[in-house]
Design an enzyme around this catalytic site. Structure first.
Site, PDB file in Angstrom:
ATOM      1  N   GLU A   1      42.981  40.060  46.649  1.00 49.89           N
ATOM      2  CA  GLU A   1      42.498  38.757  46.521  1.00 49.89           C
ATOM      3  C   GLU A   1      43.575  37.884  47.542  1.00 49.89           C
ATOM      4  O   GLU A   1      44.753  38.341  47.646  1.00 49.89           O
ATOM      5  CB  GLU A   1      42.984  38.093  45.384  1.00 49.89           C
ATOM      6  CG  GLU A   1      42.088  38.442  44.187  1.00 49.89           C
ATOM      7  CD  GLU A   1      42.472  37.722  42.797  1.00 49.89           C
ATOM      8  OE1 GLU A   1      43.065  36.504  42.887  1.00 49.89           O
ATOM      9  OE2 GLU A   1      42.096  38.169  41.864  1.00 49.89           O
TER      10      GLU A   1
ATOM     11  N   GLU B   1      45.970  40.701  37.536  1.00 46.62           N
ATOM     12  CA  GLU B   1      47.311  40.007  37.496  1.00 46.62           C
ATOM     13  C   GLU B   1      47.977  40.197  36.004  1.00 46.62           C
ATOM     14  O   GLU B   1      48.330  39.240  35.348  1.00 46.62           O
ATOM     15  CB  GLU B   1      47.118  38.300  37.813  1.00 46.62           C
ATOM     16  CG  GLU B   1      46.386  38.320  39.059  1.00 46.62           C
ATOM     17  CD  GLU B   1      46.272  36.813  39.463  1.00 46.62           C
ATOM     18  OE1 GLU B   1      46.152  36.035  38.684  1.00 46.62           O
ATOM     19  OE2 GLU B   1      46.567  36.697  40.944  1.00 46.62           O
TER      20      GLU B   1
HETATM   21  C1  BGP Z   1      43.924  34.483  40.916  1.00 39.63           C
HETATM   22  C2  BGP Z   1      42.745  34.792  40.210  1.00 39.63           C
HETATM   23  C3  BGP Z   1      41.344  34.778  40.582  1.00 39.63           C
HETATM   24  C4  BGP Z   1      41.353  33.507  41.223  1.00 39.63           C
HETATM   25  C5  BGP Z   1      42.437  33.233  42.340  1.00 39.63           C
HETATM   26  C6  BGP Z   1      42.384  31.774  43.014  1.00 39.63           C
HETATM   27  O1  BGP Z   1      44.852  34.182  40.056  1.00 39.63           O
HETATM   28  O2  BGP Z   1      42.885  36.411  39.888  1.00 39.63           O
HETATM   29  O3  BGP Z   1      40.563  34.916  39.318  1.00 39.63           O
HETATM   30  O4  BGP Z   1      41.088  32.390  40.645  1.00 39.63           O
HETATM   31  O5  BGP Z   1      43.655  33.241  41.447  1.00 39.63           O
HETATM   32  O6  BGP Z   1      43.084  30.986  42.278  1.00 39.63           O
HETATM   33  P1  BGP Z   1      42.122  29.508  41.870  1.00 39.63           P
HETATM   34  O7  BGP Z   1      40.965  29.870  41.651  1.00 39.63           O
HETATM   35  O8  BGP Z   1      42.811  28.846  40.899  1.00 39.63           O
HETATM   36  O9  BGP Z   1      42.184  28.660  43.199  1.00 39.63           O
END
Ligand code: BGP
Length: 488
Positions: free
Chosen positions: A385, A190
């Site tokens: 993701e 990201e």
């Molecule tokens: C993205 C990240 C991941 C993961 C995902 C879900 O920003 O790349 O690491 O965490 O978000 O977010 P969260 O864990 O806050 O629900």
């Protein structure tokens, strides 16, 4: 009958800082994530409450190295000690690919060490060898929210140009060590997120830049990451000729709240504010939008003469991204409901449901995002993701009936297939986030669960850490077995 392409890379994703644990074992140094404090009781929909970091916070974390309750990322899901069991479970689901990250501070504990940490290198050798046993291809993120803490304390994070050299030495080390084991690489997770959480991504702490324009500090650090990403791509291609290096974007998708032109313009502007970063890594130069932003805001980026050539000469091979939800944007948000999303707060879409964390589920938004990105870049895409964070319940007989997650995924897979078959998108693969329960990035909770596999641990780190297959485990296994035919 619509079909996913042969060889479609089905799998799952994790990140070292949220999953490994073993945070101070095997010679690993402190990473910024080991100072990420859980804010129990704070509103899970208030992102800044969980992600603002000061120098005092870092001092507090450093003073309590024994504390894994308030610093959940230190224990993660204990993959460090359970990687063989976890990889066997991934193989049981039939994974073709497993997205993971290498913790930079396991390889160079302080970032500027003269020599790499052999124990750290050996750990990932063991992990890749385990994956190879089952024919699972690693997809490795070089930096996923885990720069060594020493880089923050001694160099002020990515603001210091010296960090480029430390990063490229790290990349040379891991590409050389794993050149026969890893073909797919991502540079920065990201890459756009530094603008929203500068500490986690760039090791930047605002109170360490008194009197400076902090936005300019962030963009200077971002410039160093862009140069480092281009050099990493160069190094990877030189050491591993058949490697593929991707950028990784937070795909935030915004709809205009009404068809008023002002709202359409506002949504377009907000989308470009993240595209600006993937544009830079794909086209190898700053887009006009970002240069105008720099000019209009009086932001001056210090470059070295070779930077432009390096960035232009070594663009990424593919575009990967995270997609969870969509949002709305309006020229005037006064009086409009807002709701959180992945690291953002935005206008709520009245036509979409929201999770307990306020994220709005929108499978069609995934198709819209795939079409947008493919039309924009004309490069292969990879969804690295996507998933549903939810409060799962482990029953007495150790089952988790997560039909809500199956439904979320089923809808997203259908839209992904439509993007491939109807819209001609070249999609390399899909890795669910997270394939196994781990510590949430935004709220540091174990209870915001994403996995096909339940991990018996709570928000305070209590539990056996035993793994249990959820209903979605068996569903996804069938989807992969039939290359996506069985999700209808
Ligand atoms: C993205 C990240 C991941 C993961 C995902 C879900 O920003 O790349 O690491 O965490 O978000 O977010 P969260 O864990 O806050 O629900």
């Amino acid at each position: 009958m619509k079909k996913f392409p042969e060889g479609f890379l089905w799998g799952g994703a994790t990140a070292a800082n949220q999953f490994e644990g073993g945070w101070n074992e095997g010679g690993k140094g402190w990473s910024v994530s080991d100072t990420a404090r859980a804010n129990f009781g704070a509103d899970v929909k208030n992102y800044s409450k969980h992600n603002t970091v000061t120098s005092a916070d870092i001092e507090e974390a450093l003073a309590h190295p024994e504390d894994t309750v308030n610093y959940p990322k230190r224990h993660g899901s204990d993959f460090y000690h359970r990687y063989k069991e976890d990889i066997a479970l991934m193989a049981e689901m039939g994974f073709k690919v497993y997205r993971m990250s290498i913790a930079w501070s396991r390889i160079f504990p302080n970032g500027d060490d003269a020599e790499p940490n052999e124990e750290g290198l050996q750990f990932y050798d063991d992990v890749f060898d385990e994956l190879k046993k089952y024919g699972i291809e690693p997809l490795v993120t070089m930096s996923h929210y885990e720069p060594p803490l020493n880089i923050v304390l001694k160099y002020n994070g990515w603001y210091s140009r010296e960090v480029i050299g430390m990063f490229t030495r790290y990349v040379e080390t891991i590409c050389t060590r794993y050149k026969d084991k890893v073909k797919y690489w991502l540079t920065f997770n990201e890459v756009d997120s530094m603008i929203r959480h500068p500490y986690t991504t760039g090791g930047l702490v605002e109170d360490r830049f008194p009197g400076k324009n902090f936005e300019e500090v962030i963009f200077q650090a971002m410039h160093h990451q862009f140069v480092a990403s281009a050099l990493a791509t160069k190094i990877c291609h030189e050491i591993i000729p058949d490697s593929k290096v991707g950028c990784m974007l937070t795909k935030l998708t915004y709809y205009p709240y009404t068809c008023k032109p002002e709202d359409v313009l506002a949504a377009q502007q907000r989308m470009r504010s993240t595209y600006a970063y993937s544009d830079t890594q794909v086209f190898g130069e700053y887009p006009a939008y970002l240069l105008s932003h720099f000019q209009n805001k009086g932001i001056h980026i210090v470059k070295e003469e070779d930077d432009d050539r390096v960035m232009k000469e070594y663009p990424v091979d593919f575009v990967s991204f995270s997609y969870y939800m969509s949002s709305c944007e309006a020229a005037d948000t006064t009086g409009l409901d807002v709701t959180p999303g992945n690291t953002i707060l935005a206008v709520k879409n009245p036509y979409l449901p929201a999770t307990e964390w306020g994220w709005q589920t929108d499978p069609i938004g995934l198709r819209i995002s795939l079409v947008d990105l493919y039309d924009r870049y004309r490069k292969p895409l990879f969804v690295v993701e996507n998933g549903l964070g939810a409060k799962d319940v482990l029953t007495e007989d150790k089952k988790v009936h997560d039909d809500y997650r199956i439904e979320y995924l089923r809808q997203h897979f259908k839209c992904m297939l439509d993007a491939i078959v109807e819209d001609g998108v070249d999609l390399m693969g899909y890795t669910s986030w997270a394939c196994i329960d781990l510590v949430s990035e935004s709220t540091k909770q174990m209870s915001k669960r994403y996995g096909y596999i339940y991990v018996d641990a709570d928000d305070y780190g209590n539990g056996t850490y035993d793994r249990y297959r959820k209903d979605s485990f068996y569903w996804y296994k069938k989807v992969i077995e039939n290359n996506g035919l069985d999700f209808e």
